[in-house]
Design a protein around this motif. Structure first.
Motif, PDB file in Angstrom:
ATOM      1  N   ALA A   2       0.828  -1.204   0.000  1.00  0.00           N
ATOM      2  CA  ALA A   2       0.000   0.000   0.000  1.00  0.00           C
ATOM      3  C   ALA A   2       0.867   1.261   0.000  1.00  0.00           C
ATOM      4  O   ALA A   2       0.582   2.222  -0.724  1.00  0.00           O
ATOM      5  CB  ALA A   2      -0.928   0.005   1.209  1.00  0.00           C
TER       6      ALA A   2
ATOM      7  N   ARG B 226       0.696   3.995  -2.874  1.00  0.00           N
ATOM      8  CA  ARG B 226       0.403   5.409  -2.592  1.00  0.00           C
ATOM      9  C   ARG B 226       1.502   6.310  -3.123  1.00  0.00           C
ATOM     10  O   ARG B 226       1.233   7.370  -3.689  1.00  0.00           O
ATOM     11  CB  ARG B 226       0.235   5.629  -1.087  1.00  0.00           C
ATOM     12  CG  ARG B 226      -1.158   5.371  -0.589  1.00  0.00           C
ATOM     13  CD  ARG B 226      -1.360   5.852   0.843  1.00  0.00           C
ATOM     14  NE  ARG B 226      -0.409   5.293   1.794  1.00  0.00           N
ATOM     15  CZ  ARG B 226      -0.529   4.117   2.378  1.00  0.00           C
ATOM     16  NH1 ARG B 226      -1.558   3.360   2.129  1.00  0.00           N
ATOM     17  NH2 ARG B 226       0.387   3.694   3.225  1.00  0.00           N
TER      18      ARG B 226
ATOM     19  N   ALA C  34       0.806   9.064  -5.819  1.00  0.00           N
ATOM     20  CA  ALA C  34       1.068  10.451  -5.412  1.00  0.00           C
ATOM     21  C   ALA C  34       2.028  11.135  -6.379  1.00  0.00           C
ATOM     22  O   ALA C  34       1.828  12.299  -6.744  1.00  0.00           O
ATOM     23  CB  ALA C  34       1.615  10.491  -3.986  1.00  0.00           C
TER      24      ALA C  34
ATOM     25  N   MET D 287      -3.308  13.734  -3.486  1.00  0.00           N
ATOM     26  CA  MET D 287      -4.126  12.534  -3.350  1.00  0.00           C
ATOM     27  C   MET D 287      -5.554  12.837  -2.896  1.00  0.00           C
ATOM     28  O   MET D 287      -6.507  12.405  -3.541  1.00  0.00           O
ATOM     29  CB  MET D 287      -3.453  11.570  -2.367  1.00  0.00           C
ATOM     30  CG  MET D 287      -4.044  10.200  -2.368  1.00  0.00           C
ATOM     31  SD  MET D 287      -3.511   9.175  -3.741  1.00  0.00           S
ATOM     32  CE  MET D 287      -1.888   8.713  -3.193  1.00  0.00           C
ATOM     33  N   TRP D 288      -5.744  13.539  -1.767  1.00  0.00           N
ATOM     34  CA  TRP D 288      -7.093  13.799  -1.284  1.00  0.00           C
ATOM     35  C   TRP D 288      -7.876  14.672  -2.245  1.00  0.00           C
ATOM     36  O   TRP D 288      -9.097  14.519  -2.378  1.00  0.00           O
ATOM     37  CB  TRP D 288      -7.079  14.416   0.118  1.00  0.00           C
ATOM     38  CG  TRP D 288      -7.056  13.360   1.176  1.00  0.00           C
ATOM     39  CD1 TRP D 288      -6.017  13.069   2.022  1.00  0.00           C
ATOM     40  CD2 TRP D 288      -8.086  12.414   1.475  1.00  0.00           C
ATOM     41  NE1 TRP D 288      -6.354  12.002   2.816  1.00  0.00           N
ATOM     42  CE2 TRP D 288      -7.628  11.576   2.513  1.00  0.00           C
ATOM     43  CE3 TRP D 288      -9.361  12.181   0.957  1.00  0.00           C
ATOM     44  CZ2 TRP D 288      -8.391  10.550   3.055  1.00  0.00           C
ATOM     45  CZ3 TRP D 288     -10.122  11.155   1.491  1.00  0.00           C
ATOM     46  CH2 TRP D 288      -9.642  10.361   2.523  1.00  0.00           C
TER      47      TRP D 288
ATOM     48  N   ASN E 112      -0.826   2.442 -11.027  1.00  0.00           N
ATOM     49  CA  ASN E 112      -1.280   1.132 -10.551  1.00  0.00           C
ATOM     50  C   ASN E 112      -0.804   0.012 -11.459  1.00  0.00           C
ATOM     51  O   ASN E 112      -0.494  -1.082 -10.984  1.00  0.00           O
ATOM     52  CB  ASN E 112      -2.804   1.116 -10.400  1.00  0.00           C
ATOM     53  CG  ASN E 112      -3.233   1.703  -9.075  1.00  0.00           C
ATOM     54  OD1 ASN E 112      -3.226   1.017  -8.066  1.00  0.00           O
ATOM     55  ND2 ASN E 112      -3.576   2.977  -9.086  1.00  0.00           N
TER      56      ASN E 112
END
Length: 145
Positions: free
Chosen positions: A21, A25, A29, A39-40, A118
């Motif tokens: 993970a 991330r 990012a 990200m958010w 990904n």
């Protein structure tokens, strides 16, 4: 001298998932940063696209973001011309959030970048393994489908 606990820890699925993970991330990012996105901000933009127009409180619950943090993200997105907050047509006491055309275009680029990141993360797996792995992650993460 006793054996260091690292081999035992490294054998735990939870430790391995945490490492995977963290790597995922970091890759996402970095890909989002190349689009001038955090990200958010990406998560919120994506949720707004899927739920719009959405009441600000409902949006926060949908993405699991504290209301104070959500306000900051929405302030940033609105200042950048990526989202708008307007009175909710269902309840004028609330704000409803929607994407702008500019926000939709940037979101599309960010989604492409996130998918590429990904793909890099899952590169060691075959297509069938990726599908199986993703299904298993859904089951153990409690996110359904």
């Amino acid at each position: 001298m006793s054996e260091a606990p690292l081999p035992a820890i490294r054998s735990l699925p939870s430790w391995l998932l945490g490492r995977a993970a963290a790597r995922g991330r970091a890759l996402v990012a970095q890909a989002l940063a190349e689009q001038d996105m955090r990200m958010w901000h990406h998560v919120v933009l994506s949720a707004v696209r899927d739920l719009a127009p959405v009441a600000q409180a409902d949006l926060g619950r949908a993405v699991g973001l504290d209301p104070k943090d959500l306000v900051g993200v929405l302030d940033d997105l609105q200042a950048a011309g990526l989202a708008v907050r307007e009175p909710d047509p269902k309840d004028r006491r609330k704000n409803a959030v929607s994407l702008t055309v500019r926000g939709a275009r940037l979101l599309k680029r960010c989604e492409t970048a996130a998918r590429a990141a990904n793909d890099e993360l899952l590169a060691p797996l075959s297509a069938a393994e990726r599908e199986q792995f993703t299904g298993m992650l859904r089951r153990i993460s409690g996110t359904g489908d």
